[in-house]
Design an enzyme around this catalytic site. Sequence first.
Site, PDB file in Angstrom:
ATOM      1  N   LYS A  99     -12.440  17.850  77.883  1.00  8.05           N
ATOM      2  CA  LYS A  99     -12.673  16.931  78.994  1.00  8.05           C
ATOM      3  C   LYS A  99     -11.387  16.205  79.387  1.00  8.05           C
ATOM      4  CE  LYS A  99     -17.353  16.795  79.387  1.00  8.05           C
ATOM      5  NZ  LYS A  99     -17.594  17.971  78.506  1.00  8.05           N
ATOM      6  N   SER A 136     -17.553  23.536  82.493  1.00  7.97           N
ATOM      7  CA  SER A 136     -17.439  22.113  82.818  1.00  7.97           C
ATOM      8  C   SER A 136     -16.034  21.754  83.293  1.00  7.97           C
ATOM      9  CB  SER A 136     -17.802  21.262  81.597  1.00  7.97           C
ATOM     10  OG  SER A 136     -16.712  21.155  80.733  1.00  7.97           O
TER      11      SER A 136
END
Lengths: 205, 205
Positions: free
Chosen positions: A164, A123
Amino acid sequence: MALIPEDDLTVAQHELYGWIKEYMKNFQHSPSIRQMMQAMGLKSPAPIQSRLKHLQEKGYISWQEGKARTMQIVDEIVEGVPILGSVAAGGLIETYNDINQNLDISDVLTKKNVFALSVNGDSMIDACIADGDMVLMEPINHSSSVRNGTIVSALVPGLGTTLKYFFKRNNKIFLEAANTAYEPIQLNQEEVILQGKLLAVWRRI
Amino acid sequence: MALIPEDDLTVAQHELYGWIKEYMKNFQHSPSIRQMMQAMGLKSPAPIQSRLKHLQEKGYISWQEGKARTMQIVDEIVEGVPILGSVAAGGLIETYNDINQNLDISDVLTKKNVFALSVNGDSMIDACIADGDMVLMEPINHSSSVRNGTIVSALVPGLGTTLKYFFKRNNKIFLEAANTAYEPIQLNQEEVILQGKLLAVWRRI
DNA sequence: TGTATTAGAGTACATTTGTTTTAATGGCGC
DNA sequence: GCGCCATTAAAACAAATGTACTCTAATACA
Protein backbone atom coordinates in the site's frame (compact mmCIF):
# COMPACT_ATOMS: atom_id res chain seq x y z
CA MET A 1 12.72 -23.43 -32.24
CA ALA A 2 15.78 -22.85 -30.12
CA LEU A 3 15.86 -19.58 -28.25
CA ILE A 4 19.57 -19.20 -28.61
CA PRO A 5 21.18 -20.34 -31.83
CA GLU A 6 23.45 -23.01 -30.46
CA ASP A 7 22.58 -25.25 -33.32
CA ASP A 8 26.14 -25.21 -34.53
CA LEU A 9 27.08 -27.28 -31.51
CA THR A 10 27.05 -31.03 -31.32
CA VAL A 11 25.10 -32.68 -28.55
CA ALA A 12 28.26 -33.34 -26.55
CA GLN A 13 29.49 -29.78 -26.98
CA HIS A 14 26.13 -28.36 -26.03
CA GLU A 15 25.95 -30.48 -22.94
CA LEU A 16 29.42 -29.48 -21.83
CA TYR A 17 28.70 -25.82 -22.51
CA GLY A 18 25.57 -25.94 -20.42
CA TRP A 19 27.37 -27.63 -17.58
CA ILE A 20 30.15 -25.07 -17.62
CA LYS A 21 27.70 -22.20 -17.51
CA GLU A 22 25.92 -23.76 -14.59
CA TYR A 23 29.17 -24.42 -12.75
CA MET A 24 30.48 -20.91 -13.26
CA LYS A 25 27.20 -19.43 -12.15
CA ASN A 26 27.36 -21.42 -8.95
CA PHE A 27 31.04 -21.12 -8.11
CA GLN A 28 32.11 -17.87 -9.73
CA HIS A 29 35.16 -19.54 -11.21
CA SER A 30 36.10 -21.83 -14.03
CA PRO A 31 36.06 -25.61 -13.63
CA SER A 32 39.17 -27.67 -14.43
CA ILE A 33 39.32 -30.05 -17.34
CA ARG A 34 39.35 -33.03 -15.02
CA GLN A 35 36.23 -31.78 -13.32
CA MET A 36 34.49 -31.51 -16.67
CA MET A 37 35.77 -34.96 -17.55
CA GLN A 38 34.15 -36.40 -14.46
CA ALA A 39 30.94 -34.45 -14.94
CA MET A 40 30.62 -35.72 -18.49
CA GLY A 41 31.29 -39.27 -17.38
CA LEU A 42 34.56 -39.54 -19.25
CA LYS A 43 37.78 -41.18 -18.19
CA SER A 44 40.33 -39.17 -20.10
CA PRO A 45 40.84 -35.48 -20.66
CA ALA A 46 41.24 -35.68 -24.41
CA PRO A 47 37.54 -35.49 -25.36
CA ILE A 48 37.07 -32.47 -23.14
CA GLN A 49 40.05 -30.79 -24.74
CA SER A 50 38.54 -31.43 -28.12
CA ARG A 51 35.14 -30.05 -27.16
CA LEU A 52 36.66 -27.01 -25.53
CA LYS A 53 38.66 -26.34 -28.65
CA HIS A 54 35.51 -26.45 -30.74
CA LEU A 55 33.63 -24.24 -28.31
CA GLN A 56 36.46 -21.76 -28.48
CA GLU A 57 36.62 -21.83 -32.27
CA LYS A 58 32.90 -21.17 -32.41
CA GLY A 59 33.26 -18.24 -30.09
CA TYR A 60 31.49 -19.56 -27.03
CA ILE A 61 34.37 -19.61 -24.61
CA SER A 62 37.96 -18.48 -24.27
CA TRP A 63 40.81 -19.12 -21.89
CA GLN A 64 44.43 -18.25 -21.20
CA GLU A 65 46.69 -20.93 -22.58
CA GLY A 66 48.50 -22.99 -20.02
CA LYS A 67 46.83 -21.29 -17.09
CA ALA A 68 44.60 -23.25 -14.77
CA ARG A 69 40.89 -22.52 -14.61
CA THR A 70 40.99 -19.37 -16.69
CA MET A 71 37.99 -20.01 -18.87
CA GLN A 72 35.58 -17.25 -19.74
CA ILE A 73 32.20 -17.42 -21.33
CA VAL A 74 32.31 -14.88 -24.11
CA ASP A 75 28.82 -15.53 -25.34
CA GLU A 76 26.58 -14.03 -22.82
CA ILE A 77 26.48 -10.53 -21.64
CA VAL A 78 27.11 -10.91 -17.96
CA GLU A 79 25.31 -7.82 -16.91
CA GLY A 80 23.62 -5.13 -18.83
CA VAL A 81 21.30 -4.80 -21.73
CA PRO A 82 21.85 -1.95 -24.17
CA ILE A 83 19.32 0.81 -23.99
CA LEU A 84 18.58 1.44 -27.63
CA GLY A 85 16.28 4.37 -27.34
CA SER A 86 13.16 5.75 -25.88
CA VAL A 87 9.87 4.67 -27.21
CA ALA A 88 6.80 6.85 -27.13
CA ALA A 89 3.18 6.09 -27.16
CA GLY A 90 1.68 7.45 -30.31
CA GLY A 91 3.85 10.50 -30.46
CA LEU A 92 7.31 11.26 -31.74
CA ILE A 93 10.40 9.52 -30.43
CA GLU A 94 14.07 9.96 -30.54
CA THR A 95 15.79 6.68 -31.17
CA TYR A 96 19.37 7.06 -30.16
CA ASN A 97 20.99 3.98 -31.48
CA ASP A 98 24.56 4.57 -30.50
CA ILE A 99 24.01 5.52 -26.93
CA ASN A 100 26.49 3.69 -24.83
CA GLN A 101 24.27 3.16 -21.92
CA ASN A 102 23.40 -0.11 -20.30
CA LEU A 103 20.40 -0.96 -18.25
CA ASP A 104 21.85 -1.47 -14.81
CA ILE A 105 19.84 -3.57 -12.46
CA SER A 106 22.66 -4.81 -10.29
CA ASP A 107 22.57 -1.88 -7.89
CA VAL A 108 19.16 -2.98 -6.68
CA LEU A 109 19.87 -6.68 -6.74
CA THR A 110 23.12 -6.42 -4.81
CA LYS A 111 21.82 -4.09 -2.15
CA LYS A 112 21.96 -5.76 1.21
CA ASN A 113 18.86 -7.57 2.42
CA VAL A 114 16.69 -6.65 -0.51
CA PHE A 115 13.86 -9.11 -0.91
CA ALA A 116 11.13 -9.75 -3.40
CA LEU A 117 7.42 -10.25 -3.04
CA SER A 118 5.00 -11.66 -5.52
CA VAL A 119 1.96 -9.43 -5.95
CA ASN A 120 -1.52 -10.86 -5.67
CA GLY A 121 -4.54 -8.85 -6.60
CA ASP A 122 -5.14 -5.50 -8.13
CA SER A 123 -5.21 -3.08 -5.25
CA MET A 124 -2.16 -1.27 -6.59
CA ILE A 125 -3.25 -1.33 -10.20
CA ASP A 126 -3.43 2.44 -10.44
CA ALA A 127 0.21 2.60 -9.41
CA CYS A 128 0.91 0.30 -12.33
CA ILE A 129 1.61 -2.70 -10.12
CA ALA A 130 -0.34 -5.62 -11.45
CA ASP A 131 -1.21 -9.10 -10.34
CA GLY A 132 1.78 -11.38 -10.79
CA ASP A 133 4.38 -8.64 -10.64
CA MET A 134 7.45 -9.03 -8.50
CA VAL A 135 8.18 -6.11 -6.25
CA LEU A 136 11.68 -5.58 -4.89
CA MET A 137 11.65 -4.22 -1.39
CA GLU A 138 14.23 -2.69 0.89
CA PRO A 139 13.83 -3.50 4.57
CA ILE A 140 12.60 -0.68 6.79
CA ASN A 141 14.34 -0.24 10.10
CA HIS A 142 12.65 2.81 11.52
CA SER A 143 9.20 3.87 10.47
CA SER A 144 10.39 7.46 10.73
CA SER A 145 12.60 6.87 7.70
CA VAL A 146 9.62 6.33 5.44
CA ARG A 147 8.34 9.31 3.54
CA ASN A 148 4.67 9.91 2.98
CA GLY A 149 3.55 8.54 -0.34
CA THR A 150 6.05 5.69 -0.38
CA ILE A 151 4.77 2.30 -1.36
CA VAL A 152 5.43 -0.16 1.45
CA SER A 153 4.70 -3.73 2.35
CA ALA A 154 3.13 -3.78 5.77
CA LEU A 155 2.15 -6.57 8.10
CA VAL A 156 -1.22 -5.77 9.64
CA PRO A 157 -2.14 -8.31 12.31
CA GLY A 158 -5.25 -10.11 11.26
CA LEU A 159 -4.98 -8.87 7.73
CA GLY A 160 -1.64 -10.23 6.66
CA THR A 161 0.96 -8.58 4.48
CA THR A 162 -0.27 -5.96 2.11
CA LEU A 163 1.22 -3.56 -0.39
CA LYS A 164 0.00 0.00 0.00
CA TYR A 165 0.83 3.67 -0.09
CA PHE A 166 2.13 4.83 3.26
CA PHE A 167 1.04 8.05 4.94
CA LYS A 168 1.55 9.30 8.48
CA ARG A 169 -0.57 12.09 9.95
CA ASN A 170 -1.00 12.96 13.62
CA ASN A 171 0.69 9.76 14.76
CA LYS A 172 -1.81 7.75 12.76
CA ILE A 173 -0.73 5.54 9.92
CA PHE A 174 -2.77 5.32 6.77
CA LEU A 175 -2.37 2.56 4.23
CA GLU A 176 -4.04 3.44 0.98
CA ALA A 177 -4.52 1.29 -2.06
CA ALA A 178 -4.00 2.61 -5.53
CA ASN A 179 -7.47 1.54 -6.48
CA THR A 180 -10.56 3.46 -5.53
CA ALA A 181 -12.41 0.22 -4.94
CA TYR A 182 -10.41 -0.26 -1.75
CA GLU A 183 -10.93 1.74 1.41
CA PRO A 184 -7.90 3.24 3.16
CA ILE A 185 -6.82 1.51 6.33
CA GLN A 186 -6.22 3.66 9.39
CA LEU A 187 -4.02 2.29 12.14
CA ASN A 188 -2.10 3.23 15.22
CA GLN A 189 1.65 2.92 15.02
CA GLU A 190 1.67 -0.20 17.17
CA GLU A 191 -0.83 -1.96 15.00
CA VAL A 192 1.38 -2.30 11.96
CA ILE A 193 4.81 -3.63 11.12
CA LEU A 194 6.43 -1.97 8.15
CA GLN A 195 8.45 -4.58 6.32
CA GLY A 196 9.93 -2.85 3.34
CA LYS A 197 9.66 0.01 0.94
CA LEU A 198 9.37 -0.37 -2.78
CA LEU A 199 12.59 -0.18 -4.77
CA ALA A 200 11.60 -1.60 -8.12
CA VAL A 201 9.01 -3.55 -10.03
CA TRP A 202 9.78 -6.53 -12.22
CA ARG A 203 7.28 -8.08 -14.58
CA ARG A 204 7.85 -11.07 -16.85
CA ILE A 205 5.50 -11.42 -19.76
CA MET B 1 27.97 5.94 5.20
CA ALA B 2 29.32 2.87 3.60
CA LEU B 3 26.78 0.62 1.93
CA ILE B 4 28.64 -2.51 2.92
CA PRO B 5 30.42 -2.58 6.25
CA GLU B 6 33.96 -3.26 5.19
CA ASP B 7 35.27 -1.31 8.10
CA ASP B 8 36.68 -4.41 9.71
CA LEU B 9 39.27 -4.67 6.95
CA THR B 10 42.73 -3.19 7.03
CA VAL B 11 43.80 -0.95 4.18
CA ALA B 12 45.80 -3.73 2.54
CA GLN B 13 42.96 -6.24 2.87
CA HIS B 14 40.46 -3.78 1.51
CA GLU B 15 42.66 -2.96 -1.45
CA LEU B 16 43.17 -6.63 -2.27
CA TYR B 17 39.47 -7.37 -1.88
CA GLY B 18 38.57 -4.59 -4.27
CA TRP B 19 41.11 -5.76 -6.81
CA ILE B 20 39.83 -9.33 -6.64
CA LYS B 21 36.23 -8.22 -7.17
CA GLU B 22 37.28 -6.14 -10.15
CA TYR B 23 39.32 -9.01 -11.63
CA MET B 24 36.55 -11.56 -11.22
CA LYS B 25 34.03 -9.20 -12.72
CA ASN B 26 36.23 -8.75 -15.77
CA PHE B 27 37.47 -12.30 -16.26
CA GLN B 28 34.71 -14.45 -14.76
CA HIS B 29 37.27 -16.50 -12.90
CA SER B 30 39.46 -16.27 -9.85
CA PRO B 31 42.96 -14.80 -10.00
CA SER B 32 45.95 -16.78 -8.77
CA ILE B 33 47.93 -15.81 -5.70
CA ARG B 34 50.90 -14.85 -7.82
CA GLN B 35 48.73 -12.57 -9.90
CA MET B 36 47.50 -10.85 -6.77
CA MET B 37 51.08 -10.65 -5.57
CA GLN B 38 52.08 -8.80 -8.69
CA ALA B 39 49.03 -6.57 -8.65
CA MET B 40 49.72 -5.54 -5.08
CA GLY B 41 53.36 -4.84 -5.90
CA LEU B 42 54.71 -7.62 -3.74
CA LYS B 43 57.52 -10.05 -4.41
CA SER B 44 56.42 -13.03 -2.38
CA PRO B 45 53.14 -14.89 -1.97
CA ALA B 46 53.14 -14.95 1.82
CA PRO B 47 51.52 -11.53 2.39
CA ILE B 48 48.75 -12.38 -0.03
CA GLN B 49 48.11 -15.66 1.74
CA SER B 50 47.89 -13.79 5.00
CA ARG B 51 45.41 -11.29 3.63
CA LEU B 52 43.34 -13.98 1.98
CA LYS B 53 43.20 -15.85 5.24
CA HIS B 54 41.89 -12.79 7.01
CA LEU B 55 39.35 -12.11 4.28
CA GLN B 56 38.17 -15.66 4.59
CA GLU B 57 37.92 -15.51 8.37
CA LYS B 58 35.86 -12.37 8.10
CA GLY B 59 33.53 -14.02 5.63
CA TYR B 60 34.36 -12.08 2.51
CA ILE B 61 35.76 -14.87 0.38
CA SER B 62 36.15 -18.62 0.32
CA TRP B 63 38.08 -21.13 -1.73
CA GLN B 64 38.76 -24.83 -2.11
CA GLU B 65 41.97 -25.76 -0.37
CA GLY B 66 44.77 -26.80 -2.61
CA LYS B 67 42.82 -26.15 -5.79
CA ALA B 68 44.00 -23.48 -8.17
CA ARG B 69 41.89 -20.37 -8.74
CA THR B 70 38.86 -21.57 -6.84
CA MET B 71 38.09 -18.41 -4.95
CA GLN B 72 34.53 -17.24 -4.49
CA ILE B 73 33.20 -13.95 -3.22
CA VAL B 74 30.66 -14.82 -0.60
CA ASP B 75 29.80 -11.31 0.39
CA GLU B 76 27.63 -10.03 -2.33
CA ILE B 77 24.66 -11.78 -3.75
CA VAL B 78 25.72 -12.24 -7.32
CA GLU B 79 22.32 -12.76 -8.69
CA GLY B 80 19.05 -13.38 -7.09
CA VAL B 81 16.94 -11.84 -4.42
CA PRO B 82 15.00 -14.07 -2.08
CA ILE B 83 11.29 -14.19 -2.69
CA LEU B 84 9.90 -13.93 0.79
CA GLY B 85 6.25 -14.34 0.02
CA SER B 86 3.31 -13.11 -1.87
CA VAL B 87 1.68 -9.90 -0.88
CA ALA B 88 -1.97 -9.23 -1.46
CA ALA B 89 -3.93 -6.12 -1.78
CA GLY B 90 -6.33 -5.84 1.07
CA GLY B 91 -7.05 -9.52 1.38
CA LEU B 92 -5.39 -12.45 3.01
CA ILE B 93 -1.88 -13.49 2.16
CA GLU B 94 0.31 -16.43 2.69
CA THR B 95 3.79 -15.37 3.68
CA TYR B 96 6.08 -18.27 3.11
CA ASN B 97 9.27 -17.28 4.76
CA ASP B 98 11.34 -20.33 4.22
CA ILE B 99 10.73 -20.73 0.53
CA ASN B 100 14.00 -21.36 -1.16
CA GLN B 101 13.22 -19.50 -4.30
CA ASN B 102 15.19 -16.68 -5.81
CA LEU B 103 14.01 -14.04 -8.17
CA ASP B 104 15.79 -14.91 -11.37
CA ILE B 105 16.24 -12.12 -13.81
CA SER B 106 19.30 -13.43 -15.57
CA ASP B 107 17.44 -15.52 -18.10
CA VAL B 108 16.05 -12.38 -19.67
CA LEU B 109 19.19 -10.32 -19.33
CA THR B 110 21.43 -12.93 -20.85
CA LYS B 111 19.21 -13.76 -23.76
CA LYS B 112 20.90 -12.95 -27.03
CA ASN B 113 20.33 -9.48 -28.48
CA VAL B 114 17.82 -8.41 -25.89
CA PHE B 115 17.61 -4.65 -25.71
CA ALA B 116 15.90 -2.12 -23.52
CA LEU B 117 13.76 0.85 -24.34
CA SER B 118 12.80 3.73 -22.12
CA VAL B 119 9.07 4.38 -22.18
CA ASN B 120 7.75 7.86 -22.83
CA GLY B 121 4.12 8.70 -22.41
CA ASP B 122 1.10 6.90 -21.14
CA SER B 123 -0.34 5.09 -24.13
CA MET B 124 0.30 1.72 -22.51
CA ILE B 125 -0.87 2.73 -19.08
CA ASP B 126 -3.72 0.26 -19.08
CA ALA B 127 -1.21 -2.51 -19.63
CA CYS B 128 0.57 -1.25 -16.53
CA ILE B 129 3.46 0.19 -18.46
CA ALA B 130 4.07 3.69 -17.23
CA ASP B 131 6.11 6.65 -18.26
CA GLY B 132 9.73 6.12 -17.30
CA ASP B 133 9.56 2.34 -17.28
CA MET B 134 12.21 0.28 -18.98
CA VAL B 135 10.89 -2.38 -21.30
CA LEU B 136 13.07 -5.33 -22.22
CA MET B 137 12.53 -6.44 -25.77
CA GLU B 138 13.49 -9.49 -27.77
CA PRO B 139 14.26 -8.83 -31.43
CA ILE B 140 11.68 -10.02 -33.94
CA ASN B 141 12.98 -11.77 -37.00
CA HIS B 142 9.80 -12.74 -38.80
CA SER B 143 6.54 -10.95 -38.26
CA SER B 144 4.84 -14.31 -38.54
CA SER B 145 6.40 -15.32 -35.25
CA VAL B 146 4.43 -12.69 -33.36
CA ARG B 147 1.20 -13.74 -31.80
CA ASN B 148 -1.83 -11.50 -31.74
CA GLY B 149 -2.04 -9.55 -28.51
CA THR B 150 1.70 -9.36 -28.00
CA ILE B 151 3.14 -6.03 -27.02
CA VAL B 152 5.71 -4.96 -29.59
CA SER B 153 7.90 -2.00 -30.37
CA ALA B 154 7.29 -1.03 -33.97
CA LEU B 155 8.91 1.49 -36.23
CA VAL B 156 6.25 3.27 -38.19
CA PRO B 157 7.78 5.57 -40.82
CA GLY B 158 6.79 9.11 -40.06
CA LEU B 159 5.67 8.22 -36.61
CA GLY B 160 8.79 6.85 -35.07
CA THR B 161 9.11 3.95 -32.66
CA THR B 162 6.07 3.13 -30.62
CA LEU B 163 5.05 0.53 -28.09
CA LYS B 164 1.71 -1.08 -28.83
CA TYR B 165 -0.38 -4.21 -28.84
CA PHE B 166 0.10 -6.14 -32.05
CA PHE B 167 -2.73 -7.69 -34.05
CA LYS B 168 -2.81 -9.13 -37.53
CA ARG B 169 -6.07 -9.64 -39.41
CA ASN B 170 -6.53 -10.14 -43.14
CA ASN B 171 -2.94 -9.19 -43.88
CA LYS B 172 -3.46 -5.88 -42.15
CA ILE B 173 -1.50 -4.96 -39.07
CA PHE B 174 -3.15 -3.18 -36.20
CA LEU B 175 -1.23 -1.40 -33.48
CA GLU B 176 -3.42 -0.63 -30.53
CA ALA B 177 -2.60 1.38 -27.46
CA ALA B 178 -3.62 0.27 -24.00
CA ASN B 179 -5.32 3.57 -23.44
CA THR B 180 -8.70 4.40 -24.85
CA ALA B 181 -7.55 7.95 -25.52
CA TYR B 182 -5.46 6.68 -28.42
CA GLU B 183 -6.86 5.46 -31.70
CA PRO B 184 -5.63 2.15 -33.16
CA ILE B 185 -3.24 2.41 -36.06
CA GLN B 186 -4.00 0.33 -39.13
CA LEU B 187 -1.13 -0.47 -41.50
CA ASN B 188 -0.10 -2.65 -44.36
CA GLN B 189 2.67 -5.14 -43.66
CA GLU B 190 5.18 -3.10 -45.62
CA GLU B 191 4.46 0.06 -43.68
CA VAL B 192 5.82 -1.15 -40.38
CA ILE B 193 9.02 -2.63 -39.03
CA LEU B 194 8.56 -4.78 -35.99
CA GLN B 195 11.58 -4.31 -33.79
CA GLY B 196 10.95 -6.41 -30.75
CA LYS B 197 8.42 -8.08 -28.54
CA LEU B 198 8.02 -7.41 -24.89
CA LEU B 199 9.82 -9.74 -22.51
CA ALA B 200 9.75 -7.85 -19.26
CA VAL B 201 9.15 -4.53 -17.58
CA TRP B 202 11.52 -2.91 -15.14
CA ARG B 203 10.67 0.09 -13.03
CA ARG B 204 12.91 1.87 -10.55
CA ILE B 205 11.17 3.95 -7.94
C1' DT C 1 32.79 -55.23 -46.46
C1' DG C 2 36.57 -52.29 -46.04
C1' DT C 3 38.33 -47.86 -45.10
C1' DA C 4 38.53 -43.24 -43.39
C1' DT C 5 37.13 -40.39 -39.67
C1' DT C 6 36.05 -39.38 -35.14
C1' DA C 7 35.66 -40.09 -30.21
C1' DG C 8 37.60 -41.84 -26.25
C1' DA C 9 41.17 -44.24 -23.09
C1' DG C 10 45.42 -44.17 -21.23
C1' DT C 11 49.73 -42.12 -20.29
C1' DA C 12 53.30 -38.88 -19.73
C1' DC C 13 55.22 -34.37 -18.98
C1' DA C 14 55.98 -29.46 -18.13
C1' DT C 15 53.90 -25.65 -16.09
C1' DT C 16 51.09 -23.46 -12.95
C1' DT C 17 49.84 -22.91 -8.44
C1' DG C 18 48.79 -23.41 -3.41
C1' DT C 19 51.32 -24.24 0.54
C1' DT C 20 55.07 -24.54 3.86
C1' DT C 21 59.24 -23.10 5.84
C1' DT C 22 62.97 -20.12 7.05
C1' DA C 23 65.26 -15.91 7.07
C1' DA C 24 65.27 -10.90 6.60
C1' DT C 25 63.19 -6.43 7.30
C1' DG C 26 60.83 -2.74 9.52
C1' DG C 27 57.99 -0.50 12.77
C1' DC C 28 56.96 0.31 17.72
C1' DG C 29 56.88 0.45 22.64
C1' DC C 30 59.83 0.59 26.48
C1' DG D 1 69.39 1.06 21.97
C1' DC D 2 66.83 -3.31 22.52
C1' DG D 3 63.57 -6.71 21.98
C1' DC D 4 58.90 -8.00 20.21
C1' DC D 5 55.79 -8.36 16.63
C1' DA D 6 53.91 -8.20 12.10
C1' DT D 7 55.12 -7.93 7.35
C1' DT D 8 57.80 -9.34 3.53
C1' DA D 9 61.30 -11.89 0.83
C1' DA D 10 63.05 -16.07 -0.75
C1' DA D 11 63.16 -20.67 -1.69
C1' DA D 12 61.46 -25.18 -2.00
C1' DC D 13 57.93 -28.68 -2.52
C1' DA D 14 53.90 -31.25 -3.73
C1' DA D 15 49.57 -31.20 -5.76
C1' DA D 16 46.74 -29.64 -9.39
C1' DT D 17 46.36 -28.78 -14.03
C1' DG D 18 46.83 -27.92 -19.14
C1' DT D 19 48.71 -30.10 -22.96
C1' DA D 20 50.64 -33.45 -26.13
C1' DC D 21 50.98 -38.04 -27.63
C1' DT D 22 49.80 -42.90 -28.78
C1' DC D 23 46.62 -46.46 -29.10
C1' DT D 24 41.98 -48.54 -29.34
C1' DA D 25 37.03 -48.64 -30.25
C1' DA D 26 33.20 -46.90 -32.50
C1' DT D 27 31.06 -44.75 -36.34
C1' DA D 28 30.12 -43.20 -40.91
C1' DC D 29 30.44 -43.77 -45.59
C1' DA D 30 31.23 -45.49 -50.06
